[in-house]
Every structure is written in structure tokens, then in C-alpha cells.
Design an enzyme around this catalytic site. Structure first.
Site, PDB file in Angstrom:
ATOM      1  N   ARG A  71     -37.419 -30.575  -5.294  1.00 42.61           N
ATOM      2  CA  ARG A  71     -37.048 -31.646  -6.415  1.00 42.61           C
ATOM      3  C   ARG A  71     -35.604 -31.517  -6.990  1.00 42.61           C
ATOM      4  O   ARG A  71     -35.428 -32.342  -7.577  1.00 42.61           O
ATOM      5  CB  ARG A  71     -38.122 -31.812  -7.582  1.00 42.61           C
ATOM      6  CG  ARG A  71     -39.498 -31.936  -6.926  1.00 42.61           C
ATOM      7  CD  ARG A  71     -40.441 -31.600  -8.317  1.00 42.61           C
ATOM      8  NE  ARG A  71     -41.887 -31.854  -8.042  1.00 42.61           N
ATOM      9  CZ  ARG A  71     -42.517 -31.206  -7.179  1.00 42.61           C
ATOM     10  NH1 ARG A  71     -42.298 -29.738  -7.064  1.00 42.61           N
ATOM     11  NH2 ARG A  71     -43.884 -31.585  -6.964  1.00 42.61           N
ATOM     12  N   GLU A 108     -53.208 -23.630  -3.676  1.00 48.22           N
ATOM     13  CA  GLU A 108     -54.597 -23.864  -3.388  1.00 48.22           C
ATOM     14  C   GLU A 108     -54.834 -23.777  -1.857  1.00 48.22           C
ATOM     15  O   GLU A 108     -55.848 -24.149  -1.302  1.00 48.22           O
ATOM     16  CB  GLU A 108     -55.061 -25.110  -3.396  1.00 48.22           C
ATOM     17  CG  GLU A 108     -55.126 -25.554  -5.176  1.00 48.22           C
ATOM     18  CD  GLU A 108     -53.691 -25.620  -5.930  1.00 48.22           C
ATOM     19  OE1 GLU A 108     -52.516 -25.698  -5.144  1.00 48.22           O
ATOM     20  OE2 GLU A 108     -53.615 -26.382  -7.025  1.00 48.22           O
ATOM     21  N   ASP A 135     -57.002 -27.257 -12.812  1.00 41.93           N
ATOM     22  CA  ASP A 135     -55.742 -27.300 -12.055  1.00 41.93           C
ATOM     23  C   ASP A 135     -55.017 -27.789 -13.167  1.00 41.93           C
ATOM     24  O   ASP A 135     -53.814 -28.226 -12.957  1.00 41.93           O
ATOM     25  CB  ASP A 135     -56.104 -28.576 -11.255  1.00 41.93           C
ATOM     26  CG  ASP A 135     -54.555 -28.400 -10.275  1.00 41.93           C
ATOM     27  OD1 ASP A 135     -53.867 -27.601 -10.304  1.00 41.93           O
ATOM     28  OD2 ASP A 135     -54.327 -29.351  -9.531  1.00 41.93           O
ATOM     29  N   ASN A 152     -46.929 -34.389 -15.802  1.00 41.68           N
ATOM     30  CA  ASN A 152     -46.635 -33.859 -14.241  1.00 41.68           C
ATOM     31  C   ASN A 152     -45.043 -33.288 -14.176  1.00 41.68           C
ATOM     32  O   ASN A 152     -44.567 -32.892 -15.157  1.00 41.68           O
ATOM     33  CB  ASN A 152     -47.313 -34.409 -13.201  1.00 41.68           C
ATOM     34  CG  ASN A 152     -47.732 -33.536 -11.898  1.00 41.68           C
ATOM     35  OD1 ASN A 152     -46.689 -33.105 -11.268  1.00 41.68           O
ATOM     36  ND2 ASN A 152     -48.842 -33.322 -12.152  1.00 41.68           N
ATOM     37  N   TRP A 153     -44.758 -33.191 -13.105  1.00 46.15           N
ATOM     38  CA  TRP A 153     -43.579 -32.348 -13.039  1.00 46.15           C
ATOM     39  C   TRP A 153     -42.265 -33.230 -13.494  1.00 46.15           C
ATOM     40  O   TRP A 153     -41.121 -32.795 -13.691  1.00 46.15           O
ATOM     41  CB  TRP A 153     -43.266 -32.130 -11.442  1.00 46.15           C
ATOM     42  CG  TRP A 153     -42.632 -33.310 -10.782  1.00 46.15           C
ATOM     43  CD1 TRP A 153     -43.474 -34.233 -10.274  1.00 46.15           C
ATOM     44  CD2 TRP A 153     -41.144 -33.691 -10.542  1.00 46.15           C
ATOM     45  NE1 TRP A 153     -42.467 -35.117  -9.625  1.00 46.15           N
ATOM     46  CE2 TRP A 153     -41.167 -34.654  -9.943  1.00 46.15           C
ATOM     47  CE3 TRP A 153     -40.005 -33.069 -11.096  1.00 46.15           C
ATOM     48  CZ2 TRP A 153     -39.983 -35.625  -9.443  1.00 46.15           C
ATOM     49  CZ3 TRP A 153     -38.809 -33.752 -10.676  1.00 46.15           C
ATOM     50  CH2 TRP A 153     -38.829 -34.986 -10.124  1.00 46.15           C
ATOM     51  N   MET A 157     -43.395 -35.086  10.946  1.00 47.64           N
ATOM     52  CA  MET A 157     -44.736 -35.305  11.083  1.00 47.64           C
ATOM     53  C   MET A 157     -45.102 -33.772  11.948  1.00 47.64           C
ATOM     54  O   MET A 157     -44.989 -33.451  13.026  1.00 47.64           O
ATOM     55  CB  MET A 157     -45.041 -36.424  12.144  1.00 47.64           C
ATOM     56  CG  MET A 157     -46.483 -36.410  12.853  1.00 47.64           C
ATOM     57  SD  MET A 157     -47.655 -36.515  11.485  1.00 47.64           S
ATOM     58  CE  MET A 157     -49.276 -36.075  12.487  1.00 47.64           C
TER      59      MET A 157
HETATM   60 CA    CA Z   1     -52.251 -27.388  -8.580  1.00 50.54          CA
END
Ligand code: CA
Length: 730
Positions: free
Chosen positions: A159, A221, A343, A430-431, A688
Site C-alpha cells: 500500500r 491465516e 479477526d 480497516n487499513w 493470474m
Molecule cells: Ca486478518
């Protein structure tokens, strides 16, 4: 009750996540009860944080450059520039725009140093652009697809990037940290920060301080994982220190006393069951105390009963940890979610401030993590000063200031069965950077509101083990699409001293851009619908808006060139988050490889126009009447899709701007073409990934699933039975 599962919110965190939502979400209660416009207590005086690293070519008094992810070390995403203010922002206009080739990810925060804008977009494509003209000076491609292997399946690139002493630092999905000559874009050094085969990637921006460059990782995860941060010599790339977030197998010994202490808060054979704690976003250097604060990730799997079967706080998951900047030694920690099981990582940004509390100036840090509480923490000691809810939160009633611990609501751990909990695994924030404006005394937070349905009836606690390189959440879920109206969002102005909301501006849909704020008493934010807005930072009144003709998921910056204040932002949808949320983010109509990703730059009286841009639309699924769908194969394909494809191609095959919508893909119509792309990797150069482990029979089930989804979608839309590949219509 119908339910849908989001198979990849960890992908939101640069890791993945499962979010299970109840049906009928349109009927959910609206936002939190906090009254908009409620006047906070008068608060106190607020000063700048201390002196900067002298090798940073900027200072708090000089807003000429935007030299780090959050502009300066303090991570405030604010600028002392005030040439553009509330009185003249209506005259703000486009100076120039630059289309970014081969970029499908616009979730990024640029830098601006001495008249040059640097940004990373897509798979770590680093661009240098002349801020006066918009001319591309150079571009560096680390060719992630050639080296990433299975890591290419996990994320979309970082990011942001870092600058120091004539060099740029960028991380890659495959885990390399690369230093580039800022003048030429030539690599100076490169080092691999992770093991090639482990779960970890890089999804965040490096930070530089005191001659060191530090980076964490994403991927909690995706198998057994153990988060850490590593500091390297910024000149040479030599490793200086590494600090692990969670303890490993005690039989191997502990690296330090902090790990020995942390191990007492874990139970069972946690090292074999998961772990987590990746530092995928938040790292803030404190120049006053010469410390680094890291915001740590969630547990892996999310479900604590599978991870650490007899409970425990599971240090240092979901914490802010202060480390000595020179040595990486542990100084203090504050854990926002002891025994994490939703989470709710604490990887959201950490901003440094000085505030006056009870007549005494305190050095504090400000933090609004996923769990929905806004924290003010004393930087010297790590002591919690206050914590209040900034959105709807049902997992805990409040935070006990005496113990510093959240007071959980019985049942929230889904210990008595499936439970709807606010916020969802994507979090209340979030971020997307929040910003701290010391001139208004307010923090501007891009907030999210959505519940998650948590349950674990299908898991056997005794036998469960994570599968490497797959999403391991430990939470039950389905595979259906997300309703378009499943969540809401707002830009919230928060008074950290009074711990209350001052104003809120609703934003479209669920997922919008980060914020930037200035001494001109303005706050800037881009939106999912393509609007780039400026608000009065004190009142929330919208003063200016520009139609970027593309959803914005990054955050803006401001800087000055030849004494003239500039504002830049990348317009680009389809990064982590939007990519996989299905109809929830496809609603905005941004189509992969059709809508351009652009760097936009604004000045007062700018008169440039955007190039012609396709209007928002939707890809129209293709039917093949000769294809006979086998329901059992389609169901098997749905499961394969949910485990492997959803992160980029969207829930229930509804793509939202990052990768093509497979219901509309001609490739999936042909068994040969599908095999070439999916199993043999013929489109790897376009990011991809290949799935070499899939058999031709597996691919066949995927094709049945995609044809079934195409037909269902066409029937639902009452659209024509056939349409040209990739056609876009309303
Ligand atoms: Ca997470």
C-alpha cells in the site's frame, strides 16, 4: 436464515478473512447512536510531536514534502500547508492526470519529495512522476509474478513505500524488500524478508528511521504462521534486528524474555495449529522516545478454541507493542483484544500526538483498530488513558480503565452457538488511513459498519490443523454472494480527548478511501463512487468534490512545488477488499482492465480535464446454451472457487474491479483455454497465479460452477440470454 460467507477478509488485511453475515441486512439498524455534531468537551491544547529524524527532508513546520506513508514519522496523515483552505478550496481543479499502465490495484498512498511523486501500485510497480507536469520519469517492475510462486495467490502488492537519503524502499508480495535509487529507479539492494514457501507476504509500506528500514508481513491465516518485524540497514540491506510477535515451540527455546512471557498466555500446541500476529500495516516510529510501535495482527486461525484450546490472552496478538528502535528490544505492550477470536487485528494506523489531559501534557498515541474502540495510550508507559466505541460494537460492553481490559459480552465468543457480532471480521475501521489534525484537535476515521455471523459447529477441536497455503479461519460459513446493501460506511470526525464523535459524513457503500487533513482546516477523502471530496474539518460541511470517474481506495497526500500547494491521489478500485466482496462492491460498476487507474493532481485554478473514461457498468455474463450444467459438479466447483478464486474474482463469481468477472469470461467457456490459464499459468505475467495442483476434473467442476452462476445471474437480471464477451452495460 440465509447467510453468506466472505472467504477472504484476510485479503482485506493483506491476509484473508471470513465474514459470515446474516440475511436481510437491509433491515439492520442504522449507524451508532452517537449524535452527529455533538460538541465535545473543550479538550486541551495540542502540540506537535517532537523533532524529526534530521535526515528526513521535512519537518513539522515545513509541509513541502510528503516523505513517509503518514507524511512524517508521526503517521498523522496531516500537513501544515494552508494555502488551500476553506475559503478557496472551491477553486481546486485538476492540474494533470497520469494513466498507470498494467495496474489493477489503486490502494496506495504516494510520497512527494522535492517535486517528484513516488508511488507503488499493482504488484509493486514503483513510479516516479514529475509533480509539475505529470510526466512519468521512470518505472520499476520487480516482476513479482516470476518469483512469487504460490504467494501470488494471496495479495495485490503493498500500500505504500518509504523514502530516505535518496533511496526508495518497497516491499513485494513475494516478500522481498527492495531499495531503489530515487533518481533512476535502479535497484540498490534487495533482500528476502520471508521464507519462500511460508504463508507470508508483504502488503504494507516500509518505514525508515535512524538509518534502518523496517518491514512486517501479511498472511496470518494462510497456514501455520508466526508474525515478526525485521529492521535492515537502510544503506546496505544487512539485517539489524528481528522481533517475533508470538512465541514459537517452547522446545526450540525462546528468543528473548518477552517471548518467554508471551508463551505463558498460550495453551496447547499453538505453534502447530496456527499462530498469526502479522504486522501487515501499522508501524510508527517515535522520534522523541526512539521507539517503534507496531500494530499486530489477529490470531491464526481466528477461532481461539482451535488455536489455543484452553484460552489465554495469546500475547502479542492484537496489540500495540513498543520496541527500542536501535535494538528491537521489547519495551511495553497494550493488547486491544485478549484471546482474539474474531479477526480483530490491531494493524490499523497508529498516530502520535501530544495532548493536555487533566492539566498535564502527555505524549500519546491514537489508535482505532478493527474492534471498534478508539484508544488513547500514553506513549511513555503504554498505559491506557481512555477507550470508547467509535461505531457499533457488540462483542464488548466497554473497556475497564482500571484493568485496561475489554469487558466481553457473554456469547460473543460464539461459545454457545452461532452469534451475530458487530463489527464484522473486516472491522469498524480497516487499513484506510485515519488522519490526526492538531489544528482542529480531531481525528478523521473512515469507518465501516457491518456485523459478522460467527460459529464453529463444523470444526473438531481435537483434530483440527491448518492447511498450508489456504485460508484457515476456523469459522463456519457459506459461499453465497453479499447483498449490495450489506454494510454502511461514514467519514467520522472523532474528538480523542472527549472520546466522542463531532460530526459524520455518510459515504457510499461499504469500502472507501483513506483520509488526509491540513492546517487549512480541510479533510480530503476519495470514495467508492469516484467522488474525491474536501470537507470543512471542523464542521463536516462538504466544500468541494471532483468526479474521478473511478472508485478511490487509497489515500491522498499534499505537498508544495515552487511554493504552490498540490494535492494528489490515486484513483483506482479493485484492491484488497473491493476485489472479493462480490455484489457488495461491484455495485459501483468499476470493471477490471476497462477503467483506468490514474494518478490525479490538483492545484488552485487547475483547468485540466480527465481523458475520456468509460462510464460505470457491469460485465454481462455469457450463456452457452449447449453447456449442460451438472449440479453436483457445480457444487464441487463452488467449494474450489471459495478456497482459491474468491480473493480476486469475487464472492459467488461477482467480480468487483480487480480481476475479470468469470461469468463473463470467454476463457472459461473453453476447457483448453481454461486449463492453459488456470493450471498451466499462461497469464501469470498479468498476475493470474497458476494452480498447478488442480486436476482436469477439478477445472471441469469450476467450469460447471461458472456456467451455473452465469445462468443464475442472467435469469436474475432478466438480461438477454447472450451477450458479447466482456460487454459492459448498465
Ligand atoms: Ca486478518
Amino acid at each position: 436464515m440465509t447467510k453468506w460467507l466472505e472467504r477472504a477478509s484476510a485479503l482485506v488485511g493483506g491476509t484473508a478473512g471470513v465474514l459470515v453475515l446474516a440475511g436481510g441486512l437491509a433491515a439492520l439498524p442504522a449507524g451508532p447512536a452517537t449524535a452527529a455534531g455533538a460538541a465535545g468537551a473543550a479538550g486541551g491544547s495540542i502540540g506537535a510531536a517532537g523533532a524529526l529524524d534530521p535526515r528526513f527532508p521535512t519537518s513539522e513546520a515545513d509541509g513541502r514534502n510528503w516523505v513517509a506513508f503518514g507524511r512524517t514519522h508521526e503517521g498523522t496523515h496531516s500537513s501544515p500547508l494552508d494555502q488551500i483552505d476553506r475559503g478557496n478550496v472551491a477553486r481546486l481543479g485538476l492540474a494533470w492526470s497520469l494513466d498507470l499502465a498494467d495496474v489493477q490495484n489503486g490502494a496506495t498512498v504516494p510520497l512527494a519529495v522535492d517535486g517528484v511523486i513516488y508511488l507503488t501500485a499493482g504488484q509493486s510497480l514503483v513510479h516516479a512522476v514529475d509533480a509539475r507536469s505529470g510526466r512519468l520519469l521512470w518505472r520499476y517492475d520487480p516482476e513479482v509474478w516470476k518469483v512469487a510462486g504460490r504467494k501470488l495467490r494471496k495479495t495485490w502488492g503493498p500500500r505504500g513505500l518509504a523514502y530516505w537519503d535518496g533511496k526508495l524502499y518497497v516491499g513485494t508480495t513475494d516478500g522481498r524488500l527492495i531499495a531503489l535509487d530515487a533518481k533512476t529507479g535502479e535497484p540498490v539492494w534487495s533482500t528476502l524478508t520471508v521464507a519462500p514457501t511460508d504463508a507470508m507476504t508483504i502488503t504494507g509500506a516500509p518505514r525508515v528511521f535512524g538509518g534502518l528500514v523496517i518491514i512486517g508481513n501479511g498472511g496470518s491465516e494462510w497456514g501455520p504462521s508466526r508474525g515478526y518485524v525485521t529492521a535492515y540497514d537502510a544503506k546496505t540491506g544487512a539485517q539489524r534486528w528481528r522481533w517475533h510477535v508470538i512465541p514459537g515451540n517452547p522446545a526450540d527455546g525462546f528468543e528473548n524474555a518477552a517471548m518467554e512471557m508471551a508463551a505463558k498466555t498460550w495453551t496447547g500446541d499453538w505453534w502447530a495449529r496456527g499462530g498469526g500476529g502479522q504486522v501487515w500495516n501499522a508501524i510508527t516510529y517515535d522520534p522523541e522516545l526512539d521507539r517503534v510501535y507496531i500494530g499486530t495482527g489477529n490470531g491464526a486461525p481466528w477461532n481461539q478454541r482451535l488455536r489455543s484450546p484452553d484460552g489465554g490472552d495469546n500475547l502479542f496478538l492484537c496489540s500495540i507493542v513498543a520496541l527500542d528502535a536501535k535494538t528491537g528490544e521489547y519495551v511495553w505492550h497494550y493488547q486491544t483484544v485478549p484471546g482474539e477470536t474474531w479477526d480483530y487485528n490491531s494493524a490499523m494506523d497508529i498516530a502520535l500526538a501530544r495532548v493536555e489531559i487533566d492539566g498535564r501534557e502527555r505524549r500519546v498515541l491514537l489508535h482505532a483498530p478493527k474492534n471498534g474502540f478508539f484508544y488513547v495510550i500514553d506513549r511513555d508507559t503504554g498505559k491506557l488513558l481512555s477507550a470508547e466505541k467509535f461505531g457499533k460494537v457488540t462483542w464488548a460492553s466497554h473497556v475497564d480503565l482500571a484493568t485496561g481490559r475489554p469487558v466481553e459480552v457473554p456469547g460473543a465468543r460464539y461459545e454457545s452457538g452461532p452469534t451475530l457480532v458487530w463489527p464484522s471480521t473486516i472491522g469498524a475501521h480497516n487499513w484506510h488511513p485515519m488522519s490526526w489534525n492538531r489544528w482542529t484537535g480531531l481525528v478523521y476515521i473512515p469507518t465501516l459498519e457491518m456485523p459478522g455471523l460467527f460459529g464453529d459447529a463444523s470444526f473438531d477441536r481435537a483434530t483440527w490443523r491448518p492447511v498450508p497455503n489456504q485460508l484457515n479461519t476456523g469459522i463456519d460459513g457459506g459461499t453465497s454472494d453479499a447483498p449490495e446493501n450489506a454494510g454502511t460506511s461514514a467519514l467520522v470526525a472523532w474528538d480523542p480527548l472527549a472520546q466522542r464523535e463531532r460530526w459524520r459524513a455518510p459515504t457510499p457503500g461499504f469500502w472507501n478511501g483513506g483520509t488526509m487533513t491540513t492546517a487549512g482546516r480541510l479533510v480530503f477523502q476519495g470514495q467508492a463512487d469516484g467522488a474525491f471530496n474536501a470537507y470543512d474539518a471542523e464542521t463536516g460541511k462538504k466544500l468541494w468534490s471532483f468526479d474521478a470517474k473511478m472508485g478511490i481506495s487509497g489515500a491522498p497526500i499534499t505537498y508544495s512545488v515552487n511554493g504552490r500547494q498540490h494535492v494528489s491521489v490515486v484513483a483506482g478500485w479493485g484492491a484488497a477488499g473491493p476485489a472479493y466482496l462480490g455484489s457488495l462492491t461491484a455495485q459501483h460498476g468499476w470493471v477490471a482492465r476497462r477503467h483506468p487507474h490514474r494518478l490525479l493532481t490538483f492545484v488552485l485554478d487547475g483547468k485540466a480535464q480527465l481523458p475520456p473514461t468509460p462510464p460505470p457498468g457491469r460485465e454481462v455474463p455469457i450463456d452457452d446454451p449447449a453447456f449442460v450444467v451438472d449440479a453436483a459438479k457445480a457444487e464441487a466447483g463452488a467449494q474450489l472457487y471459495a478456497g482459491r478464486c474468491v480473493g480476486c474474482h469475487g464472492l459467488a463469481a461477482v467480480a468487483a474491479g480487480y480481476a475479470p468477472d468469470l461469468r463473463a469470461s470467454a476463457v472459461a467457456l473453453s476447457a483448453e483455454a481454461f486449463d492453459s490459464v488456470v493450471r498451466q499459468g499462461s497469464m501469470m505475467s498479468r498476475n493470474m497465479p497458476r494452480f498447478e495442483e488442480l486436476t482436469p476434473a477439478d477445472l471441469e467442476t469450476l467450469r460447471h460452477y461458472l456456467r451455473a452462476r452465469a445462468r443464475e445471474s442472467l435469469a436474475a437480471a432478466k438480461a438477454p440470454a447472450a451477450a458479447p464477451a466482456g460487454a459492459v452495460g448498465r
